[in-house]
Design a protein around this motif. Structure first.
Motif, PDB file in Angstrom:
ATOM      1  N   GLY A 240      45.168  51.291  37.357  1.00 37.88           N
ATOM      2  CA  GLY A 240      43.865  51.478  38.131  1.00 37.88           C
ATOM      3  C   GLY A 240      43.241  50.186  38.743  1.00 37.88           C
ATOM      4  O   GLY A 240      42.566  50.837  39.743  1.00 37.88           O
ATOM      5  N   VAL A 241      42.745  48.711  37.709  1.00 43.05           N
ATOM      6  CA  VAL A 241      41.894  48.781  37.777  1.00 43.05           C
ATOM      7  C   VAL A 241      42.581  47.807  38.956  1.00 43.05           C
ATOM      8  O   VAL A 241      43.489  46.841  39.183  1.00 43.05           O
ATOM      9  CB  VAL A 241      41.684  47.612  36.757  1.00 43.05           C
ATOM     10  CG1 VAL A 241      40.970  46.341  36.554  1.00 43.05           C
ATOM     11  CG2 VAL A 241      40.681  48.393  35.247  1.00 43.05           C
ATOM     12  N   THR A 242      41.852  46.996  39.671  1.00 40.66           N
ATOM     13  CA  THR A 242      41.873  46.544  40.851  1.00 40.66           C
ATOM     14  C   THR A 242      40.445  45.149  41.149  1.00 40.66           C
ATOM     15  O   THR A 242      39.571  45.173  40.155  1.00 40.66           O
ATOM     16  CB  THR A 242      41.866  46.989  42.442  1.00 40.66           C
ATOM     17  OG1 THR A 242      40.897  47.347  43.251  1.00 40.66           O
ATOM     18  CG2 THR A 242      43.406  47.507  42.209  1.00 40.66           C
ATOM     19  N   GLY A 243      40.568  44.383  41.140  1.00 41.12           N
ATOM     20  CA  GLY A 243      40.261  43.095  42.036  1.00 41.12           C
ATOM     21  C   GLY A 243      39.388  42.385  40.888  1.00 41.12           C
ATOM     22  O   GLY A 243      38.599  41.776  41.003  1.00 41.12           O
ATOM     23  N   LEU A 244      39.922  42.742  39.615  1.00 42.30           N
ATOM     24  CA  LEU A 244      39.593  41.893  38.161  1.00 42.30           C
ATOM     25  C   LEU A 244      41.142  41.484  38.268  1.00 42.30           C
ATOM     26  O   LEU A 244      42.262  41.744  38.091  1.00 42.30           O
ATOM     27  CB  LEU A 244      39.299  42.402  37.197  1.00 42.30           C
ATOM     28  CG  LEU A 244      37.811  43.099  38.028  1.00 42.30           C
ATOM     29  CD1 LEU A 244      37.447  43.958  36.056  1.00 42.30           C
ATOM     30  CD2 LEU A 244      36.880  41.679  37.394  1.00 42.30           C
ATOM     31  N   GLN A 245      41.265  40.245  37.017  1.00 40.88           N
ATOM     32  CA  GLN A 245      42.128  39.225  36.582  1.00 40.88           C
ATOM     33  C   GLN A 245      42.435  38.892  35.277  1.00 40.88           C
ATOM     34  O   GLN A 245      40.603  38.330  35.027  1.00 40.88           O
ATOM     35  CB  GLN A 245      42.598  38.129  37.508  1.00 40.88           C
ATOM     36  CG  GLN A 245      43.153  38.326  39.026  1.00 40.88           C
ATOM     37  CD  GLN A 245      42.538  37.190  39.430  1.00 40.88           C
ATOM     38  OE1 GLN A 245      42.985  36.146  39.009  1.00 40.88           O
ATOM     39  NE2 GLN A 245      43.011  37.197  40.947  1.00 40.88           N
ATOM     40  N   VAL A 246      43.526  39.574  34.118  1.00 44.06           N
ATOM     41  CA  VAL A 246      43.522  38.474  33.122  1.00 44.06           C
ATOM     42  C   VAL A 246      42.850  37.722  32.994  1.00 44.06           C
ATOM     43  O   VAL A 246      43.864  36.738  33.972  1.00 44.06           O
ATOM     44  CB  VAL A 246      44.728  39.326  32.470  1.00 44.06           C
ATOM     45  CG1 VAL A 246      44.767  38.474  30.910  1.00 44.06           C
ATOM     46  CG2 VAL A 246      44.464  40.401  32.472  1.00 44.06           C
ATOM     47  N   GLY A 247      42.066  36.896  32.076  1.00 45.51           N
ATOM     48  CA  GLY A 247      41.563  35.672  32.085  1.00 45.51           C
ATOM     49  C   GLY A 247      40.051  35.335  32.782  1.00 45.51           C
ATOM     50  O   GLY A 247      39.990  33.878  32.722  1.00 45.51           O
ATOM     51  N   GLN A 248      39.587  35.596  33.624  1.00 46.39           N
ATOM     52  CA  GLN A 248      39.169  35.688  34.054  1.00 46.39           C
ATOM     53  C   GLN A 248      37.447  36.047  33.482  1.00 46.39           C
ATOM     54  O   GLN A 248      37.206  36.859  32.692  1.00 46.39           O
ATOM     55  CB  GLN A 248      39.000  36.963  35.594  1.00 46.39           C
ATOM     56  CG  GLN A 248      38.239  36.073  37.554  1.00 46.39           C
ATOM     57  CD  GLN A 248      38.608  36.990  37.618  1.00 46.39           C
ATOM     58  OE1 GLN A 248      38.609  38.343  37.314  1.00 46.39           O
ATOM     59  NE2 GLN A 248      38.191  37.172  38.949  1.00 46.39           N
ATOM     60  N   LEU A 249      36.570  35.055  34.154  1.00 43.50           N
ATOM     61  CA  LEU A 249      34.771  34.784  32.745  1.00 43.50           C
ATOM     62  C   LEU A 249      34.268  36.092  33.298  1.00 43.50           C
ATOM     63  O   LEU A 249      34.574  35.787  35.489  1.00 43.50           O
ATOM     64  CB  LEU A 249      34.503  33.833  32.745  1.00 43.50           C
ATOM     65  CG  LEU A 249      33.174  33.802  32.520  1.00 43.50           C
ATOM     66  CD1 LEU A 249      33.093  34.054  30.907  1.00 43.50           C
ATOM     67  CD2 LEU A 249      32.689  32.356  32.673  1.00 43.50           C
ATOM     68  N   VAL A 250      33.451  36.930  32.916  1.00 42.46           N
ATOM     69  CA  VAL A 250      33.198  38.062  33.431  1.00 42.46           C
ATOM     70  C   VAL A 250      31.277  38.246  33.019  1.00 42.46           C
ATOM     71  O   VAL A 250      31.840  38.024  31.823  1.00 42.46           O
ATOM     72  CB  VAL A 250      33.616  39.805  34.393  1.00 42.46           C
ATOM     73  CG1 VAL A 250      34.788  40.124  34.467  1.00 42.46           C
ATOM     74  CG2 VAL A 250      33.668  39.766  32.293  1.00 42.46           C
TER      75      VAL A 250
END
Length: 355
Positions: free
Chosen positions: A79-89
């Motif tokens: 259900g997670v949207t708007g984020l991607q694997v490998g993204q710095l947060v």
């Protein structure tokens, strides 16, 4: 480390900080798993370690410390949207309940059931982010542009504190643009208040402390004048003339002497934004009343976390000059020892498996 076990920096009581391992659950719906790259040691972490608590808040069970952190998304829950694997947060440690009276009034910063990472306020304690891998709500993760330094990203939380303080001050005193600003205390919050004041157009910024090393960092963050009030007790004299020449003070030390000095510098109807906290502290009410000083309290942050991430991501504020040391997780105790030494440290970071 395996995919089901990660290292954690956990406090078991006063002066009892350990590097341990624990199994890590997979992210649930609406959650992500983040490989932590950098975590900043805050004053509250030091109080927990050195004193076993902060005031009446005591460590009553083992707690993973850390509420200033950034990392790379490793796994997305359903259900997670708007984020991607490998993204710095950068990870917002605040999670208000959304249901209490203050949340319903839009004052989520004063939520009576706030879940704040690394906090011992309630039982069970809210476990923090000093670990290789952390599972956290997707809504608490704020992406940064590719190439952003993870250490800079981990400074979003203290920068958010300073943005909130500035917003509180500007709400009553107007824009900082063209104003004379004094910052008392050149620790991480003081250094970032300097940076925010510079970014918002202050005409002149003075910073005070009793350590030359921290003052040197404040200069790198944008201060025009850096005064060691221990070695130069008359250093504020130019701004004390004619009833005071400072428009607004960010008081970041919570030291009675610093507060006294700041108030002598404030012009009549100037603004004192109190950011530093301590126990009962004497204040010169007679002078404050006589000068009609506006006193503004400021605690933590709200929507300013997203603003802090945006400023760091755009390079509008660079917090890296205040990062005076980074230690690997296996040397966490050495990192804490360095962080408590204000003669050589401003902000100390711990790096984890994602680094």
């Amino acid at each position: 480390m395996t995919m089901t076990e990660n290292r954690i920096v956990r406090l078991h009581g006063q002066n009892d900080l350990r590097l341990e391992t624990q199994p890590l659950p997979a992210p649930g719906p609406g959650e992500v798993r983040v490989a932590v790259r950098a975590g900043g040691i805050c004053g509250s972490d030091l109080h927990y370690w050195l004193e076993g608590g902060i005031g009446t808040i005591r460590v009553r069970e083992p707690i993973i410390l850390g509420h200033e952190a950034a990392g790379v998304i490793e796994t997305l829950g359903t259900g997670v949207t708007g984020l991607q694997v490998g993204q710095l947060v950068a990870m917002n440690p605040s999670h208000p309940c959304g249901e209490c009276a203050f949340c319903r009034q839009g004052l989520t910063i004063h939520c009576t059931a706030m879940k704040f990472k690394g906090s011992a306020m309630y039982l069970p304690h809210q476990q923090g982010m000093f670990r290789d891998l952390v599972v956290i709500g997707a809504g608490q993760c704020h992406p940064l542009p590719a190439g952003t330094d993870p250490g800079a990203a981990a400074c979003a939380e203290p920068l958010a504190v300073c943005l909130h303080a500035t917003n509180r001050g500007e709400a009553v005193a107007g824009s900082l643009a063209g104003k004379v600003v004094l910052v008392t205390g050149a620790g991480p919050i003081g250094a970032l208040c300097v940076a925010v004041a510079r970014q918002r157009g202050a005409a002149e910024i003075i910073v005070t402390d009793i350590q030359d090393a921290t003052l040197a960092v404040a200069r790198k963050m944008g201060a025009d004048h850096a005064i060691n009030t221990l070695t130069h007790p008359e250093g504020l004299a130019p701004w004390q003339e004619d009833k005071g020449k400072v428009d607004l003070v960010f008081e970041c030390s919570a030291a009675a002497a610093a507060i006294q000095g700041a108030i002598t510098c404030l012009r009549p109807r100037g603004t004192l934004v109190q950011v530093g906290v301590a126990g009962p502290t004497p204040m010169p009410l007679n002078v404050m009343v006589g000068k009609e000083i506006l006193f503004v309290g400021s605690q933590r942050f709200d929507r300013e976390f997203a603003d802090a991430v945006a400023l760091i991501g755009a390079g509008a504020i660079d917090p890296r000059p205040m990062i005076t040391g980074t230690w690997p997780a296996e040397q966490a105790l050495a990192a804490f020892d360095a962080a408590r030494d204000r003669a050589r440290s401003v902000k100390v970071h711990i790096s984890f498996a994602g680094a």
